[in-house]
Write a protein that holds these residues in place. Structure first.
Motif, PDB file in Angstrom:
ATOM      1  N   ALA A 179       7.367   5.965  -8.046  1.00 21.84           N
ATOM      2  CA  ALA A 179       7.279   5.032  -6.940  1.00 21.84           C
ATOM      3  C   ALA A 179       6.093   4.508  -6.585  1.00 21.84           C
ATOM      4  CB  ALA A 179       8.213   5.522  -5.944  1.00 21.84           C
ATOM      5  N   ILE A 180       4.968   5.547  -6.632  1.00 24.02           N
ATOM      6  CA  ILE A 180       3.649   5.165  -6.301  1.00 24.02           C
ATOM      7  C   ILE A 180       3.078   4.055  -7.109  1.00 24.02           C
ATOM      8  CG2 ILE A 180       1.361   5.918  -6.109  1.00 24.02           C
ATOM      9  CD1 ILE A 180       2.480   8.714  -5.092  1.00 24.02           C
ATOM     10  N   ASP A 181       3.394   4.280  -8.558  1.00 26.44           N
ATOM     11  CA  ASP A 181       2.825   3.592  -9.641  1.00 26.44           C
ATOM     12  C   ASP A 181       3.298   2.263  -9.906  1.00 26.44           C
ATOM     13  OD1 ASP A 181       0.761   3.105 -11.555  1.00 26.44           O
ATOM     14  OD2 ASP A 181       2.344   3.692 -12.953  1.00 26.44           O
ATOM     15  N   GLN A 182       4.974   2.268  -9.459  1.00 29.37           N
ATOM     16  CA  GLN A 182       5.643   0.950  -9.876  1.00 29.37           C
ATOM     17  C   GLN A 182       6.249   0.110  -8.716  1.00 29.37           C
ATOM     18  OE1 GLN A 182       5.640  -0.214 -13.453  1.00 29.37           O
ATOM     19  NE2 GLN A 182       4.262   1.427 -13.743  1.00 29.37           N
ATOM     20  N   ILE A 183       6.890   1.002  -8.013  1.00 26.10           N
ATOM     21  CA  ILE A 183       7.690   0.489  -7.038  1.00 26.10           C
ATOM     22  C   ILE A 183       7.009  -0.001  -5.716  1.00 26.10           C
ATOM     23  CG2 ILE A 183       9.680   0.472  -5.364  1.00 26.10           C
ATOM     24  CD1 ILE A 183      10.828   2.527  -7.156  1.00 26.10           C
ATOM     25  N   GLY A 184       5.908   0.793  -5.481  1.00 21.21           N
ATOM     26  CA  GLY A 184       4.885   0.442  -4.356  1.00 21.21           C
ATOM     27  C   GLY A 184       4.364  -1.023  -4.507  1.00 21.21           C
TER      28      GLY A 184
END
Length: 715
Positions: free
Chosen positions: A155-160
């Motif tokens: 989530a930090i790398d892609q969704i955020g």
């Protein structure tokens, strides 16, 4: 000759007496063994209630110091959370904003999760079959096997960054957390929903289809309605999962105690930086400002525990409502079959008109079916797409950043991935040694010794359900307080394994009980008929036949131990080091190190190492999932045993010997037929006929209602 016969009869009498004595001794011995084994099983079973009592008592005891100075209602409804050192005048302990932020995150997560759960579960059960159904269910099980910290890293790398492009100030915000948590809760919700849908009697579906309803209308108006109480239970279980998540939320929610941002419009509100109840405990427990601050964190744990108990009571209440509805339905059936209702007979001509006009091909009927089918297919595709996205990202970035040096030493740490792997394996071994006997004894008691109406058994089951839905951070706090602080154990693999035993026990007990109850009753009856004791039947008949389920449960429990990070983080430590002191070594596991690397920053080097560890973790977890399926297939006598050579031949035949020309010709004919049907349905003539039939149908229904009212008045 006569004397010889007499001596034979005396010998036979003696031998008979000896046999009777031997049988009596055997019976008394087996009776003593049965009583001893039953007492042992009951004693081990009471440990579950004892554990729950200690857990609640400890949290209450630790919360008392805080509630001496602060009222419970002020703590709940006050909005400011700014802990300070003991005696500080400016310190404030109010979790109102944190509760509101948690509830809003939960609501948004459910807005994503509930439609996806319902549509995908119905599509899997009603539209898929055979290998494709098994493949989709396996794919969703893979989502369940992904550790929460890997979700956080992804989530930090892609969704955020995706939300930053939409206007979010940072990648860590409420929308990132909500979307990630919705997919984390989906496997549990879908698995329970599939069980609920498959439990609906087949007769309901066939009766609906026989009355001329489309498959889609039958699916939503009959099957979904029948399975609704159990689906609601599945959703409530998902709620417990979302509320209790800790480590992933710490990484992706922003961790601001200010609460929801209502000043910057809808965009500012949705992308607020928030702190949740479980996240607050995980962030501040090891770095608190004193006894008051520590006690307030235990008070938050108490609030979470109360929420879990309320959720379990709600599940029981929904189950009781479902039972009442079934009983009411039976009463209505009796009323429908009474002589009063038999007096009225419908006009055959009117019924004939209704059937003919209703079964005509209508545009609205087809549009309705197409839309519902589209939603189901889209929902299932979204879930499969998300799973593929996360797996491909972790595998690709893990391979790109692969560095053999990281296995020996991670920069800034004493050791590397090999040390993390070894610590994780020791934690698994230690936990399994404690968890298997305890869970086995309790499952045997509930399945074989407990009476159905026993209040003691009902209490145990309720305790197990409460423990199963309790957030893992609460277990972590409990383990830290009892095993590390009170008992004086060092932060070690041993202390973490005691904590993890309590975490995985509820799941193991439930699965073991299901495996035992699935053993055919005929096997047990045959064993009792041969004179075997209760203990003998359990050891020699039930346990060997339930071995397949036991092995699967143990392997899945191992994957749960690997995936957990919150209890391990609080009781084992975070430093990467070789476990030179054995089970009393402190250190870090694979998942806790992923959390530490992801929380330290978002530099390319740190994320690269985190993805490499995540890749190793995913390979390990997925390997365990496939191993559990392989073992269950091996132990299944009905499973077709295929050699590796036969598998290769089958794959080769399916790819290179497949008749693609025939398949494309069939596909072309199908598309052409459907297109012709659509043109026919959209023609003016068809629309005119459908409109006319609709008017006739309405008129006939009005006449039938009038006749029924007249008949009831006359009676």
């Amino acid at each position: 000759m006569t004397l010889k016969l007499k001596t034979l009869s005396k010998d036979s009498k003696k031998s008979m007496k000896e046999k009777i004595k031997t049988m009596k001794r055997y019976k008394s011995k087996s009776k003593k063994i049965d009583i001893a084994s039953k007492n042992l099983i009951i004693f081990m079973t009471t440990i579950v209630i004892f554990i729950l009592a200690i857990l609640v008592s400890f949290i209450l005891y630790k919360s008392v110091n805080f509630f001496k100075d602060f009222s419970f209602f002020k703590f709940i409804f006050s909005g400011d959370w700014a802990p300070g050192k003991d005696g500080a005048s400016d310190a404030s302990y109010g979790i109102g904003r944190i509760i509101l932020s948690t509830l809003m995150m939960l609501l948004i997560s459910l807005l994503f999760a509930i439609p996806l759960t319902i549509f995908s579960s119905l599509f899997i059960c009603e539209y898929l079959s055979g290998r494709l159904k098994k493949f989709v269910i396996l794919f969703i099980q893979l989502l369940a096997g992904i550790p929460s910290v890997v979700f956080g890293l992804f989530a930090i790398d892609q969704i955020g960054p995706m939300f930053i492009r939409m206007g979010a100030p940072t990648g860590a915000n409420m929308m990132t957390a909500s979307l990630t948590l919705s997919f984390m809760a989906l496997p549990t919700m879908i698995a329970l929903s599939i069980n609920a849908i498959e439990a609906v009697p087949v007769g309901h579906k066939y009766a609906s289809l026989a009355l001329g309803m489309t498959k889609e209308r039958t699916t939503f108006s009959v099957i979904l309605v029948s399975a609704t109480p159990k689906i609601i239970t599945a959703i409530i279980t998902g709620i417990a999962r979302i509320i209790g998540e800790t480590m992933a939320v710490i990484l992706i929610a922003g961790n601001s105690a200010k609460g929801l941002n209502v000043d910057d419009g809808i965009t500012g509100f949705l992308f607020s930086s928030i702190k949740t109840l479980a996240g607050t405990i995980g962030l501040e427990m090891l770095e608190n400002n004193g006894l008051t601050h520590e006690s307030s964190l235990y008070a938050i744990g108490l609030v979470l525990f109360i929420v879990v108990i309320l959720i379990n009571f709600l599940i029981i209440a929904i189950g009781n409502i479902g039972n009442r509805k079934r009983n009411k339905h039976k009463k209505n059936k009796k009323f429908a079959s009474s002589d009063y209702n038999k007096n009225y007979s419908y006009d055959p001509h009117k019924l004939d008109v209704l059937v003919k006009t209703n079964t005509e091909s209508r545009l609205s009927k087809k549009v309705h079916s197409t839309i519902l089918r589209g939603f189901m297919i889209t929902s299932t595709a979204i879930i499969i797409g998300f799973i593929s996205w996360i797996l491909i990202t972790v595998v690709a970035k893990g391979l790109v950043n692969f560095d053999s040096k990281a296995f020996v030493e991670i920069s800034g740490q004493r050791s590397g991935i090999f040390a993390l792997l070894l610590t994780t394996i020791l934690l698994i071994v230690s936990t399994i040694i404690f968890a298997i006997p305890l869970s086995m004894f309790i499952a045997i008691y509930l399945a074989e010794y407990a009476h159905k109406d026993s209040k003691f058994a009902s209490t145990i089951r309720f305790c197990i359900n409460v423990l199963a839905s309790t957030p893992s951070i609460v277990f972590g706090v409990f383990g830290l307080s009892l095993f590390v602080t009170a008992m004086g154990l060092p932060m070690s693999i041993f202390a973490a394994s005691l904590t993890m035993t309590i975490v995985i026990m509820p799941m193991m007990i439930t699965s073991f009980e299901d495996s035992i109850t699935s053993v055919p009753t005929l096997y047990k009856e045959a064993a009792y008929g041969l004179g075997m004791s209760k203990t003998g039947v359990v050891i020699k008949v039930i346990l060997p036949n339930a071995l397949k389920g036991f092995m699967t449960t143990i392997i899945l429990s191992v994957s749960r131990i690997i995936g957990e990070s919150a209890p391990v983080y609080l009781t084992l430590g975070t430093a990467v080091r070789m476990p030179t002191d054995g089970f009393f070594s402190s250190g870090a596991t694979l998942t806790t190190e992923i959390y530490m690397l992801a929380s330290e920053g978002s530099s390319a080097e740190l994320l690269g190492v985190a993805y490499q560890i995540a890749f190793v973790t995913i390979i390990l977890v997925l390997g365990l999932i496939f191993l559990s399926r392989y073992i269950s297939n091996k132990l299944d006598p009905l499973f077709e045993k295929v050699t590796f050579k036969q598998k290769i031949i089958r794959i080769y035949s399916s790819i290179f010997k497949f008749n693609y020309r025939k398949w494309f010709a069939k596909l072309y004919k199908n598309i052409r037929r459907r297109f012709k049907k659509l043109i026919r349905a959209l023609s003016f003539k068809t629309i005119k006929i459908n409109y006319k039939n609709r008017k006739i149908r309405k008129k006939v229904i009005k006449d039938i209602i009038k006749d029924a009212k007249k008949n009831s008045i006359s009676n």
